[in-house]
Design an enzyme around this catalytic site. Structure first.
Site, PDB file in Angstrom:
ATOM      1  N   LYS A   1     -53.455  42.586 -22.123  1.00  0.00           N
ATOM      2  CA  LYS A   1     -53.167  41.542 -21.129  1.00  0.00           C
ATOM      3  C   LYS A   1     -54.323  40.549 -21.146  1.00  0.00           C
ATOM      4  CE  LYS A   1     -54.214  40.856 -16.956  1.00  0.00           C
ATOM      5  NZ  LYS A   1     -54.394  39.370 -17.024  1.00  0.00           N
TER       6      LYS A   1
ATOM      7  N   CYS B   1     -71.294  36.332 -19.230  1.00  0.00           N
ATOM      8  CA  CYS B   1     -71.796  37.489 -18.469  1.00  0.00           C
ATOM      9  C   CYS B   1     -73.259  37.789 -18.765  1.00  0.00           C
ATOM     10  CB  CYS B   1     -70.937  38.711 -18.735  1.00  0.00           C
ATOM     11  SG  CYS B   1     -70.835  39.169 -20.477  1.00  0.00           S
TER      12      CYS B   1
ATOM     13  N   GLU C   1     -66.640  46.629 -18.977  1.00  0.00           N
ATOM     14  CA  GLU C   1     -67.710  45.647 -19.161  1.00  0.00           C
ATOM     15  C   GLU C   1     -67.605  44.709 -17.972  1.00  0.00           C
ATOM     16  OE1 GLU C   1     -69.716  42.701 -19.400  1.00  0.00           O
ATOM     17  OE2 GLU C   1     -68.367  41.882 -20.920  1.00  0.00           O
TER      18      GLU C   1
END
Length: 556
Positions: free
Chosen positions: A221, A330, A296
């Site tokens: 997804k 990130c 993560e």
């Protein structure tokens, strides 16, 4: 594995450089697109890479209720495509397809899987231009960064397809004379994967390529903000000969799809990249069926700049990673901790560097900072800066929306930042440099570790002993010393504390998709005796056969 062409190119380019609204319609390309975007979209379409339907069992399909959602160009707020809006029913069918395909794909040899995936890699490389344009269209980043991301993705794919050929097991020294003990590595099964919008191609490849290489099948997804890059990659996988059902893609109603992944016992591995808050909820859901998980999650990267740092190296490295993708990364430095003795000189050098940045649309020449992904992200960055200023921080550069409008935000430098400000405790995910001073090494380490996250951290110093001390003391999964560009396919990527579980990339990332099986072969001596008897019988039969042949010759 030595650094290949893709790896070198990706690093060079790198250095240079939600539940959707729903409508009833077929999956189509939007018609309110600017001229630059139109020419890019035309090239993508001509290459056959614009896919707007889901992929289940090797077939492109609309949502069962024919609903779609809109995908926007964040630089212009224009609709670029209407994509199939899928949910629970489509997700369950995709899971069933992946489960059926697993029985055959898992039995294909590692070498044959590698050959098929090499063809996929070649197709990614040959379509770098179109894929890079597609990334810029739906994500907004400058075209150079879009091109770089394609090479990063190709590098990740190449590593997985090569490393899978070296997945060795073990032989354990026997504890008894007639016993032999082995360790086998086998693919786990169906993988449910959810990827974010900030790296819409690279994050897809980082999850699906090791899973597929290991013999697992995948239901992916992608983010509803950026699904087109993932769909294009899946199209190339089919062209490469990846069998139907090995890679499936559904997108649309995120909660329904996520719940389907978590509820199905057929999904054996759940892999997610996204916020810590969402990750916690998904992790709790995965516990219901005791899935193997890879998480993560969010970061809050500290960057520690000591008095003895080489400021030229420091500023260059910091700029390369902080403003990549407009700070929506990130591992982007979130808190810039600067030792008092070098603070003034560093601020001057950093300010000069930030003033050289050019903000603009991704297809404009010379642009190195694009828009933020959407209005929600823009509002978040604005509120964090406003909170910091209200608590005493000073704006040296930027600090407001850009005159270009849409979701553009000015490159920003804040000084006099303190730990009680929200941006010191929150992942900024925007082009904001927040500078906080410190006096001693011990204070810097305390400030760096005094958070819940632990993904990446950075150190700038010329002192080798300090480098080792601080690197080992930082509670982070990745540490860069005098370098900002530290991710690579051959090194493990992941965090500690509330930044996640497991690792992606490198040989360690393959472990997410493998079961370790212990095989004990008993009565080994009896088996050997049986083999010896069979060999003796075989030799006697050969002797009889030879004798009969001789007899037949003499008879003639």
């Amino acid at each position: 594995m030595k650094m290949g062409t893709a790896s070198k190119a990706s690093k060079t380019a790198y250095q240079q450089a939600h539940t959707p609204s729903v409508s009833i319609a077929g999956s189509t390309v939007g018609d309110r697109i600017s001229m630059d975007a139109k020419s890019a979209m035309a090239r993508v379409q001509n290459a056959g890479l614009l896919r707007t339907k889901g992929l289940v069992g090797g077939k492109w399909m609309d949502a069962y209720d024919r609903k779609t959602f809109e995908v926007y160009n964040p630089a212009t707020s224009e609709v670029i495509a209407n994509v199939a809006c899928m949910g629970k029913l489509e997700a369950n069918d995709a899971i069933a397809s992946a489960h059926a395909a697993f029985s055959s794909w898992s039995k294909v040899t590692a070498n044959e899987r590698s050959k098929l995936m090499r063809k996929w890699y070649d197709l990614l490389i040959s379509h770098q231009t179109e894929l890079g344009q597609l990334i810029t269209l739906e994500q907004g980043k400058p075209i150079a960064e879009g091109q770089a991301e394609v090479m990063i993705a190709a590098d990740l794919l190449e590593f997985s397809l090569e490393e899978v050929k070296r997945l060795y097991g073990d032989i354990i020294p026997q504890t008894q004379v007639d016993r032999r003990m082995f360790v086998l590595k086998q693919p786990v099964g169906v993988v449910g994967a959810i990827t974010p919008w900030n790296l819409p191609l690279a994050m897809v490849i980082q999850k699906v390529s090791p899973a597929m290489a290991c013999g697992c099948t995948v239901v992916l997804k992608p983010s509803e903000l950026t699904p087109l890059s993932a769909l294009a990659a899946a199209d190339l996988a089919l062209q490469a000969g990846i069998p139907p059902g090995v890679l499936n893609i559904v997108m649309g109603i995120a909660p329904e799809i996520g719940d389907a992944f978590l509820a199905s016992p057929k999904v054996r591995v759940f892999s997610f990249t996204g916020s810590t808050a969402v990750g916690k909820m998904l992790l709790a859901g995965a516990a219901q069926t005791v899935k193997k998980t890879s998480m993560e999650l969010g970061g809050n990267a500290p960057t520690i700049i000591f008095d003895d740092a080489d400021l030229e190296v420091t500023v260059k490295a910091l700029m390369s990673v902080k403003f990549f993708n407009s700070g929506q990364l990130c591992i982007a430095p979130n808190r810039i901790l600067v030792q008092e003795g070098v603070h003034e000189k560093f601020v001057i050098a950093l300010t000069e560097a930030v003033h050289t940045l050019r903000v603009g649309h991704g297809f404009d020449e010379g642009v190195n900072q694009g828009p933020l992904i959407n209005q929600a992200t823009l509002h978040k960055v604005e509120s964090l800066v406003e909170d910091a200023v209200s608590k005493g921080a000073k704006v040296l550069v930027g600090g407001k929306r850009h005159s270009l409008g849409s979701t553009f935000y000015e490159p920003t430098i804040l000084v006099d930042v303190t730990s009680d400000m929200l941006l010191s405790r929150t992942e900024i995910f925007g082009p904001v440099l927040a500078l906080q001073q410190f006096k001693t090494e011990e204070e810097a380490i305390h400030l760096a570790n005094d958070i819940n996250e632990g993904l990446a951290g950075y150190i700038y110093t010329e002192n080798l002993q300090r480098c080792w001390r601080v690197a080992e003391a930082l509670e982070c999964g990745l540490v860069g010393v005098n370098d900002g560009i530290i991710p690579t396919a051959i090194a493990p990527f992941g965090g500690c504390k509330q930044s996640g579980l497991g690792r992606e990339g490198s040989k360690y990332g393959l472990d997410n998709f493998l079961e370790i099986k212990y095989l004990c072969l008993g009565k080994y001596g009896v088996i050997l005796q049986g083999l010896d008897l069979m060999e003796e019988l075989r030799n006697k039969l050969l002797m009889v056969s030879t004798f009969l042949q001789h007899e037949a010759i003499y008879a003639d």
